[in-house]
Design a protein around this motif. Sequence first.
Motif, PDB file in Angstrom:
ATOM      1  N   UNK A 173       0.767  -1.205  -0.007  1.00  0.00           N
ATOM      2  CA  UNK A 173      -0.109  -0.008  -0.061  1.00  0.00           C
ATOM      3  C   UNK A 173       0.789   1.246   0.012  1.00  0.00           C
ATOM      4  N   UNK A 174       1.873   1.193   0.848  1.00  0.00           N
ATOM      5  CA  UNK A 174       2.993   2.342   0.834  1.00  0.00           C
ATOM      6  C   UNK A 174       3.402   2.735  -0.426  1.00  0.00           C
ATOM      7  N   UNK A 175       3.848   1.551  -1.012  1.00  0.00           N
ATOM      8  CA  UNK A 175       4.695   1.690  -2.653  1.00  0.00           C
ATOM      9  C   UNK A 175       3.662   2.173  -3.492  1.00  0.00           C
ATOM     10  N   UNK A 176       2.244   1.780  -3.423  1.00  0.00           N
ATOM     11  CA  UNK A 176       1.477   2.145  -4.373  1.00  0.00           C
ATOM     12  C   UNK A 176       1.051   3.415  -4.144  1.00  0.00           C
ATOM     13  N   UNK A 177       0.923   4.086  -2.962  1.00  0.00           N
ATOM     14  CA  UNK A 177       0.498   5.440  -2.611  1.00  0.00           C
ATOM     15  C   UNK A 177       1.649   6.445  -3.062  1.00  0.00           C
ATOM     16  N   UNK A 178       3.132   5.959  -3.166  1.00  0.00           N
ATOM     17  CA  UNK A 178       4.285   6.684  -3.335  1.00  0.00           C
ATOM     18  C   UNK A 178       4.306   6.657  -4.858  1.00  0.00           C
ATOM     19  N   UNK A 179       3.956   5.762  -5.487  1.00  0.00           N
ATOM     20  CA  UNK A 179       4.197   5.590  -6.983  1.00  0.00           C
ATOM     21  C   UNK A 179       3.156   6.554  -7.599  1.00  0.00           C
ATOM     22  N   UNK A 180       1.920   6.685  -7.110  1.00  0.00           N
ATOM     23  CA  UNK A 180       0.822   7.307  -7.636  1.00  0.00           C
ATOM     24  C   UNK A 180       0.944   8.867  -7.236  1.00  0.00           C
ATOM     25  N   UNK A 181       1.571   9.211  -6.337  1.00  0.00           N
ATOM     26  CA  UNK A 181       1.563  10.768  -5.552  1.00  0.00           C
ATOM     27  C   UNK A 181       0.357  11.017  -5.019  1.00  0.00           C
ATOM     28  N   UNK A 182      -0.166  12.015  -5.050  1.00  0.00           N
ATOM     29  CA  UNK A 182      -1.621  12.263  -4.149  1.00  0.00           C
ATOM     30  C   UNK A 182      -2.618  11.240  -4.364  1.00  0.00           C
ATOM     31  N   UNK A 183      -3.214  10.548  -3.461  1.00  0.00           N
ATOM     32  CA  UNK A 183      -4.045   9.567  -3.819  1.00  0.00           C
ATOM     33  C   UNK A 183      -5.699  10.055  -3.441  1.00  0.00           C
ATOM     34  N   UNK A 184      -5.854  11.268  -2.995  1.00  0.00           N
ATOM     35  CA  UNK A 184      -7.188  12.057  -2.922  1.00  0.00           C
ATOM     36  C   UNK A 184      -7.447  12.704  -4.249  1.00  0.00           C
TER      37      UNK A 184
ATOM     38  N   UNK B 290      -8.352  20.099  -7.102  1.00  0.00           N
ATOM     39  CA  UNK B 290      -8.045  21.275  -6.645  1.00  0.00           C
ATOM     40  C   UNK B 290      -6.703  21.711  -7.025  1.00  0.00           C
ATOM     41  N   UNK B 291      -5.613  21.036  -6.844  1.00  0.00           N
ATOM     42  CA  UNK B 291      -4.384  21.628  -7.212  1.00  0.00           C
ATOM     43  C   UNK B 291      -4.394  21.922  -8.741  1.00  0.00           C
ATOM     44  N   UNK B 292      -4.947  21.202  -9.633  1.00  0.00           N
ATOM     45  CA  UNK B 292      -5.125  21.519 -11.115  1.00  0.00           C
ATOM     46  C   UNK B 292      -5.899  22.659 -11.333  1.00  0.00           C
ATOM     47  N   UNK B 293      -6.838  22.855 -10.658  1.00  0.00           N
ATOM     48  CA  UNK B 293      -7.782  24.345 -10.694  1.00  0.00           C
ATOM     49  C   UNK B 293      -6.984  25.298 -10.221  1.00  0.00           C
ATOM     50  N   UNK B 294      -6.146  25.380  -9.229  1.00  0.00           N
ATOM     51  CA  UNK B 294      -5.503  26.388  -8.893  1.00  0.00           C
ATOM     52  C   UNK B 294      -4.628  26.811  -9.748  1.00  0.00           C
TER      53      UNK B 294
ATOM     54  N   UNK C 218      -2.943  29.988  -1.874  1.00  0.00           N
ATOM     55  CA  UNK C 218      -3.448  28.605  -2.485  1.00  0.00           C
ATOM     56  C   UNK C 218      -2.352  28.312  -3.707  1.00  0.00           C
ATOM     57  N   UNK C 219      -1.919  29.365  -4.512  1.00  0.00           N
ATOM     58  CA  UNK C 219      -1.044  29.004  -5.690  1.00  0.00           C
ATOM     59  C   UNK C 219       0.210  28.277  -5.114  1.00  0.00           C
ATOM     60  N   UNK C 220       0.599  29.093  -4.080  1.00  0.00           N
ATOM     61  CA  UNK C 220       2.037  28.419  -3.528  1.00  0.00           C
ATOM     62  C   UNK C 220       1.855  26.948  -2.906  1.00  0.00           C
ATOM     63  N   UNK C 221       0.637  26.653  -2.389  1.00  0.00           N
ATOM     64  CA  UNK C 221       0.386  25.413  -1.853  1.00  0.00           C
ATOM     65  C   UNK C 221       0.160  24.362  -3.022  1.00  0.00           C
ATOM     66  N   UNK C 222      -0.336  24.983  -4.248  1.00  0.00           N
ATOM     67  CA  UNK C 222      -0.863  24.038  -5.139  1.00  0.00           C
ATOM     68  C   UNK C 222       0.544  23.656  -5.851  1.00  0.00           C
ATOM     69  N   UNK C 223       1.305  24.634  -6.006  1.00  0.00           N
ATOM     70  CA  UNK C 223       2.778  24.368  -6.788  1.00  0.00           C
ATOM     71  C   UNK C 223       3.599  23.122  -5.771  1.00  0.00           C
TER      72      UNK C 223
ATOM     73  N   UNK D  64       4.006  15.498  -5.492  1.00  0.00           N
ATOM     74  CA  UNK D  64       3.169  14.445  -6.316  1.00  0.00           C
ATOM     75  C   UNK D  64       4.248  13.879  -7.414  1.00  0.00           C
ATOM     76  N   UNK D  65       4.767  14.895  -8.050  1.00  0.00           N
ATOM     77  CA  UNK D  65       5.718  14.435  -9.168  1.00  0.00           C
ATOM     78  C   UNK D  65       7.128  13.705  -8.528  1.00  0.00           C
ATOM     79  N   UNK D  66       7.565  14.183  -7.397  1.00  0.00           N
ATOM     80  CA  UNK D  66       8.711  13.835  -6.790  1.00  0.00           C
ATOM     81  C   UNK D  66       8.259  12.317  -6.315  1.00  0.00           C
ATOM     82  N   UNK D  67       6.937  11.880  -5.948  1.00  0.00           N
ATOM     83  CA  UNK D  67       6.777  10.881  -5.497  1.00  0.00           C
ATOM     84  C   UNK D  67       6.565   9.596  -6.526  1.00  0.00           C
ATOM     85  N   UNK D  68       5.897  10.282  -7.684  1.00  0.00           N
ATOM     86  CA  UNK D  68       5.654   9.449  -8.994  1.00  0.00           C
ATOM     87  C   UNK D  68       7.259   8.927  -9.375  1.00  0.00           C
TER      88      UNK D  68
END
Length: 226
Positions: free
Chosen positions: A37-48, A54-58, A78-83, A89-93
């Motif tokens: 489960x940990x490996x799967x979450x790490x490989x897919x980035x943010x699981x929610x 929300x990140x993409x919208x901002x 919000x922009x800072x948080x989204x970036x 997410x990209x680092x985890x992927x």
Amino acid sequence: MSGEDNYSASPEPAPAPSRKRKSAAAASASKSKKARASTQNASTGVSNPVAKQLVQTVLDNAPSYEDGNNPQALGNQLVLLANYARELEEDLARGGGQAMVKPAKSRADLEAAADKLRRAAMSGIKKQMSWKPSCKMGSAKWSYDGICADPEVFGVLMGLDGPPTWKMKKFSREDFEEAVGEISASARYSDLEITSKDVTVRYSDEGTFKFSGSYGIPQPEPDTGF
């Protein structure tokens, strides 16, 4: 009967129930499940999925969140948080959650990011150039708050040789507009411009910056008698 025959031995107490322990196989299976489960979450980035959307919208609508009319805008945060979330997410992927050294940005990347900041700042400052009585004397105040987490990008924006080595510096109006762009607006049939001799520029270690100065109707140069 003898005394021995009349003696009844007390019944032995029942043994206390022992706690069941997981077998080694069950414990190993549980650990393997958690690891997968940990490996799967790490490989897919943010699981929610809601958070990802929300990140993409901002990010897609960053200029609308960075409204210069609201210096304390939650949108900037919000922009800072989204970036930040996107970078995680990209680092985890890419690395499965392991720390990675981000590659240095190319000059083209730095200039593209600086140009985005430049356009947002120009728009935000112009929006503040509304008519006020103090515009007649060129003393109306404006300020613009923004976010630039990469000091190298901010250095490119301001025409520096590298990241800023100061927290506050005054730029002449000419140097500021050479870096950010010529800024003017119209109100009440008058052309409004930046009128302050200098523009104050602040940059913090947290990646926030602030521009401030005066605007209004351009004032005639004082007569020196020559």
